[in-house]
Write a protein that holds these residues in place. Structure first.
Motif, PDB file in Angstrom:
ATOM      1  N   SER A 172     -50.135 -19.664  28.422  1.00 52.71           N
ATOM      2  CA  SER A 172     -51.130 -18.857  29.122  1.00 52.71           C
ATOM      3  C   SER A 172     -50.567 -18.050  30.292  1.00 52.71           C
ATOM      4  O   SER A 172     -50.976 -16.886  30.475  1.00 52.71           O
ATOM      5  N   PRO A 173     -49.612 -18.557  31.120  1.00 52.41           N
ATOM      6  CA  PRO A 173     -49.079 -17.703  32.189  1.00 52.41           C
ATOM      7  C   PRO A 173     -48.358 -16.468  31.653  1.00 52.41           C
ATOM      8  O   PRO A 173     -48.483 -15.373  32.227  1.00 52.41           O
ATOM      9  N   PRO A 216     -50.572 -11.889  41.129  1.00 54.07           N
ATOM     10  CA  PRO A 216     -50.380 -13.214  41.755  1.00 54.07           C
ATOM     11  C   PRO A 216     -51.058 -14.352  40.999  1.00 54.07           C
ATOM     12  O   PRO A 216     -50.685 -15.527  41.173  1.00 54.07           O
ATOM     13  N   ALA A 217     -52.041 -14.020  40.152  1.00 48.14           N
ATOM     14  CA  ALA A 217     -52.708 -15.082  39.396  1.00 48.14           C
ATOM     15  C   ALA A 217     -51.773 -15.731  38.379  1.00 48.14           C
ATOM     16  O   ALA A 217     -51.963 -16.901  38.018  1.00 48.14           O
ATOM     17  N   ALA A 218     -50.757 -14.995  37.914  1.00 43.59           N
ATOM     18  CA  ALA A 218     -49.861 -15.536  36.880  1.00 43.59           C
ATOM     19  C   ALA A 218     -49.024 -16.701  37.398  1.00 43.59           C
ATOM     20  O   ALA A 218     -49.022 -17.787  36.800  1.00 43.59           O
ATOM     21  N   PRO A 219     -48.266 -16.568  38.516  1.00 50.54           N
ATOM     22  CA  PRO A 219     -47.526 -17.747  39.016  1.00 50.54           C
ATOM     23  C   PRO A 219     -48.458 -18.864  39.492  1.00 50.54           C
ATOM     24  O   PRO A 219     -48.094 -20.041  39.403  1.00 50.54           O
ATOM     25  N   LEU A 274     -41.071 -20.107  39.631  1.00 52.67           N
ATOM     26  CA  LEU A 274     -40.350 -19.120  40.454  1.00 52.67           C
ATOM     27  C   LEU A 274     -39.853 -17.956  39.607  1.00 52.67           C
ATOM     28  O   LEU A 274     -39.922 -16.786  40.028  1.00 52.67           O
ATOM     29  N   THR A 275     -39.368 -18.255  38.410  1.00 48.01           N
ATOM     30  CA  THR A 275     -38.875 -17.197  37.527  1.00 48.01           C
ATOM     31  C   THR A 275     -39.988 -16.228  37.161  1.00 48.01           C
ATOM     32  O   THR A 275     -39.804 -14.997  37.182  1.00 48.01           O
ATOM     33  N   LEU A 276     -41.152 -16.760  36.825  1.00 53.37           N
ATOM     34  CA  LEU A 276     -42.271 -15.885  36.487  1.00 53.37           C
ATOM     35  C   LEU A 276     -42.689 -15.052  37.697  1.00 53.37           C
ATOM     36  O   LEU A 276     -43.025 -13.861  37.555  1.00 53.37           O
ATOM     37  N   GLY A 277     -42.651 -15.656  38.891  1.00 52.54           N
ATOM     38  CA  GLY A 277     -42.983 -14.897  40.088  1.00 52.54           C
ATOM     39  C   GLY A 277     -42.035 -13.743  40.305  1.00 52.54           C
ATOM     40  O   GLY A 277     -42.456 -12.634  40.672  1.00 52.54           O
TER      41      GLY A 277
END
Length: 368
Positions: free
Chosen positions: A23-24, A49-52, A65-68
């Motif tokens: 889902s992220p 910002p909702a993704a991380p 952190l990688t997704l951010g």
């Protein structure tokens, strides 16, 4: 694509199709596509910002952190290329949320590790308390069932045990008054006494007295916090190595069910016997019944969690009628069907612990 592939590797998503774990990534892709294919004055990037934040609930710290960073870099690049201050504010929000999400992921993983350790201890405790019962002893086929009312529970106040002694197979199944860890302690006291006394007690009456004495001592050594008297109901069974009879002693416990040829009946106690640790209060006379147990017969022992299971209208589960309508006497099959029937009857809401033991006197001509 290379970045997404690395994200999947960090999260251990290869070979797994759980949509929650993906889902992220899916949220990031949806927001990114909306930002690309919609007018610039509609700032969908502010949703990144909702993704991380979502990743913190299902991913590791490193993957969060990688997704951010994946979300942050394109926004910074856009802000520098077009001198867009609002995009820089969005980048700051992504960075701040990512750091907070990484810390939240760290705390979640710590709690999961602690929970895994607690579950491992509970599993080990259950193995110590409820020792595995052999599936077969001589001509007897045996199966057990234990269901905890709480989905994450491993141990409770219901118990069972078996001992292959010189007197024959001796089994006990019971239910401790109360719930939680205090009930587990009482179960341990009863089972410890049973595993010792079952081999040398000359009859079931003296075995019950040994259990009563042990639980009385436990009550003195470990008083209940509320000062109440701890006790347990139990049914004790002895099946001799030879012969076609079984001895049953019910210490205030629900009656066993016997399937004998084409009939099914409850083994009601002809005279009452006291629950364990209540002999001094209600009398110490123990009454043993001997009933026929021919090849092909099935004996079902259970705790009151079975017969007190209610449906939406408050109707109790009709165990005897259900057993009469069941077309098998195989212990594993009977207990599996019983488990399904209890879940259907209660709409999946079991409110009490349940323990069952099924024993079948198998015909000697059956190959095993």
């Amino acid at each position: 694509m290379h970045v997404l592939r690395r994200l999947r590797m960090h999260c251990g998503l290869y070979g797994r199709r759980d949509p929650v774990l993906l889902s992220p990534v899916l949220l990031t892709l949806v927001i990114g596509l909306l930002a690309v294919f919609t007018p610039q004055d509609v700032p969908f990037t502010r949703l990144l910002p909702a993704a991380p934040a979502l990743a913190a609930s299902v991913w590791s710290v490193r993957a969060t952190l990688t997704l951010g960073v994946v979300c942050l870099l394109p926004v910074i690049g856009f802000a520098l290329a077009f001198s867009d201050m609002s995009a820089l504010y969005t980048a700051g929000a992504i960075g701040a949320v990512t750091l907070a999400a990484a810390y939240a992921s760290h705390l979640r993983l710590q709690r999961e590790h602690t929970l895994a350790q607690v579950r491992a201890v509970a599993d080990a405790t259950q193995e110590v308390l409820l020792r595995p019962v052999p599936r077969r002893i001589r001509n007897l086929e045996i199966a057990t069932l234990y269901l905890a009312a709480a989905p994450q529970a491993r141990v409770g106040g219901d118990f069972y045990a078996a001992a292959d002694t010189a007197h024959g197979l001796r089994l006990i199944l019971g239910d401790v008054r109360g719930k939680g860890l205090p009930a587990v302690g009482v179960s341990a006291a009863v089972l410890g006494s049973f595993h010792e006394a079952a081999y040398d007690a000359p009859d079931l009456g003296r075995l019950a007295r040994r259990l009563d004495t042990s639980l009385a001592r436990y009550n003195v050594d470990v008083p209940a916090p509320d000062g109440s008297e701890r006790f347990a109901t139990a049914v004790i069974v002895e099946i001799p190595p030879t012969g076609t009879q079984v001895s049953v002693l019910s210490c205030g416990h629900p009656p066993a069910v016997l399937v004998h040829r084409n009939t099914t009946r409850s083994i009601e106690a002809a005279a009452p016997s006291p629950p364990i640790n209540l002999a001094e209060l209600v009398g110490s006379e123990y009454h043993v019944q001997r009933i026929p147990f021919a090849p092909g017969d099935l004996l079902l022992l259970y705790t009151d969690g079975v017969t007190e299971t209610r449906d939406d209208q408050g109707v109790f589960f009709p165990l005897t009628a259900w057993t009469r309508a069941t077309d098998t006497t195989s212990p594993p099959a009977v207990l599996e069907l019983l488990h399904q029937a209890l879940l259907r009857h209660s709409n999946g809401r079991l409110t009490d612990d349940i323990a069952c033991v099924a024993i079948r006197n198998t015909p000697r001509q059956e190959p095993w």
